[in-house]
Design an enzyme around this catalytic site. Structure first.
Site, PDB file in Angstrom:
ATOM      1  N   SER A   1      57.628  57.223  44.751  1.00 46.97           N
ATOM      2  CA  SER A   1      56.259  56.761  44.844  1.00 46.97           C
ATOM      3  C   SER A   1      55.745  56.892  46.271  1.00 46.97           C
ATOM      4  O   SER A   1      55.625  57.995  46.778  1.00 46.97           O
ATOM      5  CB  SER A   1      56.157  55.326  44.324  1.00 46.97           C
ATOM      6  OG  SER A   1      54.845  55.068  43.920  1.00 46.97           O
TER       7      SER A   1
ATOM      8  N   LYS B   1      33.414  42.432  44.232  1.00 50.18           N
ATOM      9  CA  LYS B   1      34.198  41.910  45.344  1.00 50.18           C
ATOM     10  C   LYS B   1      35.533  41.372  44.844  1.00 50.18           C
ATOM     11  O   LYS B   1      36.565  41.500  45.508  1.00 50.18           O
ATOM     12  CB  LYS B   1      33.415  40.797  46.056  1.00 50.18           C
ATOM     13  CG  LYS B   1      34.180  40.129  47.188  1.00 50.18           C
ATOM     14  CD  LYS B   1      34.557  41.132  48.271  1.00 50.18           C
ATOM     15  CE  LYS B   1      35.324  40.459  49.410  1.00 50.18           C
ATOM     16  NZ  LYS B   1      35.754  41.439  50.420  1.00 50.18           N
TER      17      LYS B   1
END
Length: 341
Positions: free
Chosen positions: A172, A224
């Protein structure tokens, strides 16, 4: 009363001594700030040629007769002096290999040392030299490993060959770094790949609701905060978070394809990981070897230097780094993370 007065006098003396000690310590800190700053960080350079030669000599000293061993050392010293006197030999400088180590955690916190080591190397390295990175990481936060990968790109931008060797795992975020290499080498059973992104966290909204606990949250900006620990997860929030994860995955795949054009993204960008032998078949790596084997061979034709940036952190800084490593950055939960599943 006499006991109380004596105890009070003893306590006053003890406090006075403590105050004097603290004052002296504070005074030294004010007087020597620059000296302390210099002592806290430095670049350490170690010759791996000398290390390997010393290991071999330890064996030869036992295997050879004492007279033969001393004769060998004398011949080596004579040969070294002859090479130093030979001006033409001095002009033909041996190739240099700069060896770095990166042990990654979820925050890729080792990038703070990596950037300093690379800066030091780039100040002296030439295109005829080589940088070898011994890499070990199972991945972590996308932006942290993005920065670590960008540091390696600096080496290639200067035209200096970059070799990455993986002995155990580069998955990864770790593979995001490894794929930058001009040559990527892995041990046969090293874990390679996991080109995927995952974002996950528990949600305690129903638990709070069952116990009649209200969770208040105020935002400016529609997205947000999407999925959080305590708020109710809406379908809109799920869709938005999945979009962010998909975008991060798309950037990851593009980055891999840019640096390793031979890989088939549809086959390898599934989040799976493979052992080195299979990774070679998938063009995720270029060769199967251990770092020890590669560096030992390089000693025959190059001068090897292990570069380490050493920084002595204060206790508070160490505790902060430890906490950050365990908790991550929660300014926007959950952050997409690249990691082995």
């Amino acid at each position: 009363m006499d006991f109380l007065s004596e105890y009070g006098l003893f306590l006053a003396k003890g406090l006075t001594i403590l105050a004097l000690f603290l004052g002296a310590a504070a005074g030294l800190r004010v007087m020597l700030p620059k000296a302390g700053a210099v002592a806290r960080e430095r670049i350490e350079v170690r010759s791996l040629n000398q290390k390997y030669e010393g290991m071999a000599d330890s064996l030869r000293s036992v295997m050879l007769a004492k007279r033969a061993f001393r004769r060998m050392l004398k011949q080596r010293r004579r040969r070294s002096r002859d090479e130093e006197r030979d001006q033409s030999s001095a002009d033909r400088r041996r190739r240099r290999v700069f060896v770095l180590d990166f042990h990654g955690n979820i925050m890729a916190s080792a990038v703070s040392s990596l950037r300093e080591e690379i800066t030091a190397i780039l100040s002296v390295a030439e295109p005829s030299d080589e940088v070898v990175l011994r890499l070990e990481s199972s991945g972590g936060l996308v932006h942290s490993y993005g920065l670590a990968s960008s540091q390696l790109v600096r080496i290639k931008d200067k035209g200096i060959p970059l070799t990455v060797v993986v002995d155990r795992i580069a998955a990864s975020g770790g593979y995001m770094m490894a794929c930058v290499a001009d040559r990527l080498i892995a041990a046969p059973f090293a874990v390679i790949g996991s080109i995927g992104v995952v974002s996950q966290l528990p949600n305690f909204h129903r638990l709070l609701k069952n116990h009649e606990v209200d969770f208040e949250q105020f935002m400016a900006g529609e997205y947000k905060r999407t999925v959080s620990l305590f708020g109710e997860t809406t379908e809109t929030a799920r869709v938005k978070l999945q979009e962010e994860v998909d975008n991060a995955h798309a950037l990851f795949k593009t980055f891999v394809k840019t640096h390793r054009e031979s890989v088939e993204l549809e086959e390898v960008a599934t989040g799976e990981h493979w052992f080195g032998t299979r990774a070679l078949e998938l063009n995720l790596v270029d060769d199967l070897r251990t770092s020890d084997d590669y560096l030992l061979d390089a000693c025959e034709s190059a001068e090897l230097f292990q570069i380490s940036y050493l920084e002595k952190k204060r206790l508070l800084a160490q505790l902060s780094a430890y906490t950050a490593d365990r908790l991550g950055n929660h300014d926007r939960l959950p952050l997409p993370r690249a990691g082995v599943r």
